[in-house]
Design a protein around this motif. Sequence first.
Motif: not given
Length: 329
Positions: A1-15, A28-35
Motif C-alpha cells: 500500500m502507498v500512503y501520503l503524509w504531510q505534517q501539520d504543526d509537526g504531526v504527521f497526518v495522512r491525506k 510517500v509511504d510505500a509498504r508491502n508494495v505490489t508489482s
Amino acid sequence: MVYLWQQDDGVFVRKEQEELDSQERVWVDARNVTSDEMRELEETYKIDHEQMLDILDPDELARIEKEDNYVLAILRLPVFQPKAPLQYFTAPVGIIMVPDKIITICWTNCEVLKDISANRIKDLTLTDFPAFIIRIMSRADTMFLRYLKEINRRTNSIQQELQESIANSELIQLLNMEKSLTTFATSLRSNQQLLEKIRKTRILTLDEDDREWLDDVEIDSRQAMEMADTYSTITAGTMDTFASVISNNMNMVMKRLTVFSIALAIPTIITSFMGMNIRLPWGAETTWEGVIAITFLCITTFIIAYILMEISPLKRKKGRWSLKWRKKK
C-alpha cells in the motif's frame, strides 16, 4: 500500500492526493508494495528500475547513491513477525529524496515505519532531509537493542526448558534465535558502513546538529553490534553444548543396550550348542533333563546380567545422566 503524509504543526497526518498542500513537503509511504504499485512508483517519480529491484531485494546491503534527480539511501531495519518461522529478521528500506518529497519503499512492514506514522519519533521533520534519515537510523538502533534483549530473554527461557527435557521444538527455536542474531549483526555492520559514508562524502549536507546526532547514532550502532556478537557467540556455544549432551546420552543408551544384547546372547549360544544333545520337555519322549537345563540357563542368565549391570560403569547415579520424555499437559 502507498500512503501520503504531510505534517501539520509537526504531526504527521495522512491525506489523499487531492488534499495535499502544494506548499508543504510530502512523505510517500510505500509498504508491502505490489508489482503494480512498484511500476506506478517508477513511472511517477522516475525511479530507476534496477534500483527499485535492489530496494525490494531482501538481501540488499545498506548504501547511499546520488542520481541526477534524487538521492537514494538503503537502510537495514529490524522486523518482528510473531507468526513467521523466523520471527526476528531485517529488511531493506529504500529512502528516496526528491526536492519536495521523501519516498520510503519496503517490501514488508516494520516497527520503525509504524513509529514514524504514529508520531512516536520526536523532532522528526520533512524540511530537513539529512536529519530525517539520521532520525530513522537512530530509531532503528533503538529497535535493534530492544529486539536483541528480547532474543536474549527467549534464549535463556529455551535453555531452561532444554535442561528439563531435550525436545526438537526447543532446539529449532534456539537455532532460529542464532539465525536472527547473525542477521542482526550483519545488518548492523552494513548500517555502520552507511553512517561512515554519510559522514565522509558530500552526498548529504550535514549541519552541526546533524553531526551530533550522527555521533549518537554511531554509539548506539556499535553497542548493538557488540550485543549481537556477544549473544550470537553465547548461543552458538549453547547449541554446541546441547549437541554434546545429546551425543553423550545417546552413547550411554547404546552402551546400555549393548550390555543387554550380550546378556541375551549367552542363552542363545548355550541352547544352540546343546539343543541337539538334550531331549526337550513335552516331546514324544518326555524327560526332566530339558526342564532342568532350561531352568538352569534362565537362572544363570539372570545372575550374569545382574553382575554385568552392577560392575558396568553405566550404573545410574543420581544426577549422572538421564533421558526423560516430556509429559503431555
